[in-house]
Design a protein around this motif. Structure first.
Motif, PDB file in Angstrom:
ATOM      1  N   ASP A  21       0.811  -1.222   0.000  1.00 32.89           N
ATOM      2  CA  ASP A  21       0.000   0.000   0.000  1.00 32.89           C
ATOM      3  C   ASP A  21       0.845   1.272   0.000  1.00 32.89           C
ATOM      4  O   ASP A  21       0.310   2.383   0.098  1.00 32.89           O
ATOM      5  CB  ASP A  21      -0.958  -0.009   1.201  1.00 32.89           C
ATOM      6  N   SER A  22       2.158   1.133  -0.089  1.00 29.20           N
ATOM      7  CA  SER A  22       3.031   2.318  -0.073  1.00 29.20           C
ATOM      8  C   SER A  22       3.251   2.825  -1.490  1.00 29.20           C
ATOM      9  O   SER A  22       3.815   2.097  -2.334  1.00 29.20           O
ATOM     10  CB  SER A  22       4.392   1.985   0.540  1.00 29.20           C
ATOM     11  N   TYR A 174       3.862  -4.268  -8.781  1.00 32.45           N
ATOM     12  CA  TYR A 174       2.450  -4.045  -8.422  1.00 32.45           C
ATOM     13  C   TYR A 174       2.157  -2.541  -8.354  1.00 32.45           C
ATOM     14  O   TYR A 174       1.182  -2.050  -8.933  1.00 32.45           O
ATOM     15  CB  TYR A 174       2.174  -4.715  -7.072  1.00 32.45           C
ATOM     16  N   ARG A 175       3.045  -1.789  -7.683  1.00 34.07           N
ATOM     17  CA  ARG A 175       2.821  -0.339  -7.569  1.00 34.07           C
ATOM     18  C   ARG A 175       2.914   0.322  -8.939  1.00 34.07           C
ATOM     19  O   ARG A 175       2.140   1.234  -9.260  1.00 34.07           O
ATOM     20  CB  ARG A 175       3.842   0.309  -6.615  1.00 34.07           C
ATOM     21  N   THR A 288      11.446  -2.388  -4.149  1.00 32.39           N
ATOM     22  CA  THR A 288      10.748  -2.499  -2.862  1.00 32.39           C
ATOM     23  C   THR A 288      11.787  -2.686  -1.768  1.00 32.39           C
ATOM     24  O   THR A 288      12.725  -3.473  -1.946  1.00 32.39           O
ATOM     25  CB  THR A 288       9.833  -3.746  -2.868  1.00 32.39           C
ATOM     26  N   ILE A 289      11.614  -1.983  -0.651  1.00 28.06           N
ATOM     27  CA  ILE A 289      12.430  -2.312   0.527  1.00 28.06           C
ATOM     28  C   ILE A 289      11.442  -2.858   1.557  1.00 28.06           C
ATOM     29  O   ILE A 289      10.418  -2.235   1.839  1.00 28.06           O
ATOM     30  CB  ILE A 289      13.267  -1.113   1.043  1.00 28.06           C
ATOM     31  N   ILE A 294      12.956  -3.910   8.607  1.00 27.87           N
ATOM     32  CA  ILE A 294      13.035  -2.497   8.206  1.00 27.87           C
ATOM     33  C   ILE A 294      11.860  -1.746   8.840  1.00 27.87           C
ATOM     34  O   ILE A 294      10.744  -2.251   8.892  1.00 27.87           O
ATOM     35  CB  ILE A 294      13.065  -2.342   6.661  1.00 27.87           C
ATOM     36  N   LYS A 295      12.130  -0.538   9.307  1.00 25.73           N
ATOM     37  CA  LYS A 295      11.102   0.202  10.051  1.00 25.73           C
ATOM     38  C   LYS A 295       9.908   0.572   9.171  1.00 25.73           C
ATOM     39  O   LYS A 295       8.769   0.340   9.534  1.00 25.73           O
ATOM     40  CB  LYS A 295      11.735   1.461  10.644  1.00 25.73           C
ATOM     41  N   LYS A 296      10.192   1.179   7.999  1.00 24.94           N
ATOM     42  CA  LYS A 296       9.082   1.610   7.129  1.00 24.94           C
ATOM     43  C   LYS A 296       9.239   0.973   5.744  1.00 24.94           C
ATOM     44  O   LYS A 296       9.870   1.559   4.859  1.00 24.94           O
ATOM     45  CB  LYS A 296       9.109   3.138   6.959  1.00 24.94           C
ATOM     46  N   PRO A 297       8.678  -0.230   5.560  1.00 30.56           N
ATOM     47  CA  PRO A 297       8.773  -0.843   4.227  1.00 30.56           C
ATOM     48  C   PRO A 297       8.128   0.080   3.189  1.00 30.56           C
ATOM     49  O   PRO A 297       7.210   0.848   3.526  1.00 30.56           O
ATOM     50  CB  PRO A 297       7.966  -2.139   4.371  1.00 30.56           C
ATOM     51  N   GLY A 298       8.607   0.042   1.970  1.00 32.49           N
ATOM     52  CA  GLY A 298       8.037   0.933   0.952  1.00 32.49           C
ATOM     53  C   GLY A 298       8.556   0.608  -0.436  1.00 32.49           C
ATOM     54  O   GLY A 298       9.285  -0.368  -0.650  1.00 32.49           O
TER      55      GLY A 298
END
Ligand code: SF4
Ligand code: SF4
Length: 441
Positions: A21-22, A174-175, A288-289, A294-298
């Motif tokens: 969703d990022s 996907y994004r 993608t990370i 990891i604190k904030k996947p994105g």
């Protein structure tokens, strides 16, 4: 709806929820970029710039005269600090161009060719794909202009645009499908025209129904066929996708072109669109990370040459003790020993896993359960191949079809003895290749 699929494969936990969703963000430009001169299958590039000089964004910094190669461009404008060997995600050190950005954003792109398909010539577009340094962005990194040049006796009937993204965790494609469906469709039409394909099919796994819907909404009568495939790993493998969508079997040792097909990833289609329409060389990519480390996947669009550490920092840093850092996904990605490795054209993801058990697993002898045989999508005998590899029976492995292994890792994934089957097969393939090269000398 009828779902397309293939025989074999596995259903690992997909874990796409971390980053799906990022929205794609622009990754920060680091203080220094390290751009390897080896980023594709084929001949490596030689430096086209010198230490101490300046470069503009998009300027060629590495090239080769070989047909199977792809030029490399400066991802930013700045100063070439040095050219020397540096760590590469494949594990070895390779010649790399160190660039210090100057923040001026001076560009040296190619001349835009426009976006009116009817007015674009296939030769001009193919030349552009080569000049822009485009390679397969699904991870294969095969130079696209070579893939788009089948011999005359192998005409291409069908172009399949691969939007499966079957690797667990990864959500970059996907994004892209959600955020840039129109550009992907335009790129697909360009590739279709280059190849002279009679049909274009876009294939999306059924765990991404919103991406499938976006494509259909953006199509507006372009004559492209959209299909939903069953969510199963490795559905995005070229041979599996061709089998699922067209019921055609790529022969052992053969290529998709042998059955009149070319498969191209959605990211590659986007890169073709940007190169032809805007004159933009391949200087960045979406990745993608993700993972529980990891604190904030994105999802980020990152300049080629950006160190992994810079993207980790932008994502809030690591969480807990990191057991494994992988470039790519958990099935086909490559474990790394340093956060300094740079993003290259083939970097689809950065996966950080916290669990220390990844560091400790050992393996046991084969118990002949045949689980690996049941899941192998290319109908090989992974257990036999791994035993032959341990016994260094390289020639016998060739007879057992080792070259047809797509290194998907499904066999290792299901093996109760945790045998490193893919690793053994990868090593054996290199040995077989060496033996053949010696024989041909
Ligand atoms: S033998 Fe190769 S193709 Fe078959 S499951 Fe293992 S890695 Fe995949
Ligand atoms: S899954 Fe593992 S233990 Fe079972 S047959 Fe294959 S290699 Fe042997």
């Amino acid at each position: 709806m009828n779902l397309f699929t293939f025989k074999g494969g596995v259903h690992p936990p997909y874990r796409k929820e971390h980053a799906k969703d990022s929205q794609i963000e622009i990754a920060a430009v680091p203080d220094q970029l390290v751009v390897p001169l080896v980023q594709h299958i084929g001949a490596p590039c030689a430096p086209a710039v010198e230490a101490g000089g300046t470069v503009k964004e998009g300027q060629v910094i590495g090239q080769s005269d070989a047909f199977v190669s792809a030029p490399i461009h400066a991802p930013v404008s700045g100063k070439v600090k040095r050219i020397e060997r540096a760590l590469h995600p494949l594990g070895q050190k390779v010649l790399s161009v160190f660039i210090e950005p100057d923040g001026a954003d001076e560009k040296e792109y190619l001349k835009p060719l426009g976006d009116t398909i009817d007015q674009l010539s296939s030769d001009d577009m193919k030349k552009r794909v080569m000049e822009a340094g485009i390679v397969g962005l699904g991870g294969a990194t095969f130079p696209s202009h070579v893939k788009f040049s089948p011999p005359k006796d192998k005409p291409i009937e069908v172009l399949i645009i691969n939007g499966c993204e079957c690797e667990p965790y990864l959500t970059a494609d996907y994004r892209l499908m959600l955020e840039k469906p129109g550009d992907i469709i335009l790129g697909a039409q360009m590739i279709g025209k280059i190849l002279g394909a009679k049909e274009i099919v876009v294939a999306v796994e059924d765990n991404k129904p919103d991406a499938f819907k976006k494509f259909k909404e953006s199509d507006a009568g372009k004559g492209i066929r959209y299909v939903l495939t069953h969510t199963k790993y490795p559905q995005g493998g070229e041979k599996m996708l061709i089998k699922a969508v067209l019921k055609r079997e790529v022969p052992s040792g053969g290529l998709p072109m042998d059955v009149g097909v070319v498969v191209s990833n959605v990211g590659t289609a986007l890169a073709v669109c940007e190169a032809v329409r805007d004159g933009k060389p391949l200087i960045d990519r979406v990745l993608t990370i993700t993972g529980n480390g990891i604190k904030k996947p994105g999802n980020y669009i990152a300049k080629i040459g950006t160190p992994v550490s810079s993207i980790i920092e932008q994502s809030g840093g690591t969480v807990g003790t990191i057991g494994k850092l992988i470039v790519g996904g958990p099935m086909m990605g490559i474990a790394q020993s340093s956060y300094d490795v740079p993003v290259i054209k083939g970097t689809s993801g950065i996966l950080l896993l916290q669990d220390e058990k990844y560091m400790k697993e050992g393996h046991l002898p084969c118990i002949k359960c045949s689980f690996c045989v049941q899941v192998c999508p290319t109908q090989l005998l992974p257990s036999r191949l791994s035993i032959l590899a341990e016994a260094e029976k390289w020639e016998l492995m060739e007879q057992f079809g080792v070259d047809d292994c797509i290194e998907c890792g499904s066999c290792s994934y299901v093996c109760p003895s945790k045998r490193p089957i893919v690793q053994l097969i990868k090593t054996a393939k290199l040995k077989v290749r060496d033996i053949k090269a010696r024989e041909n000398k």
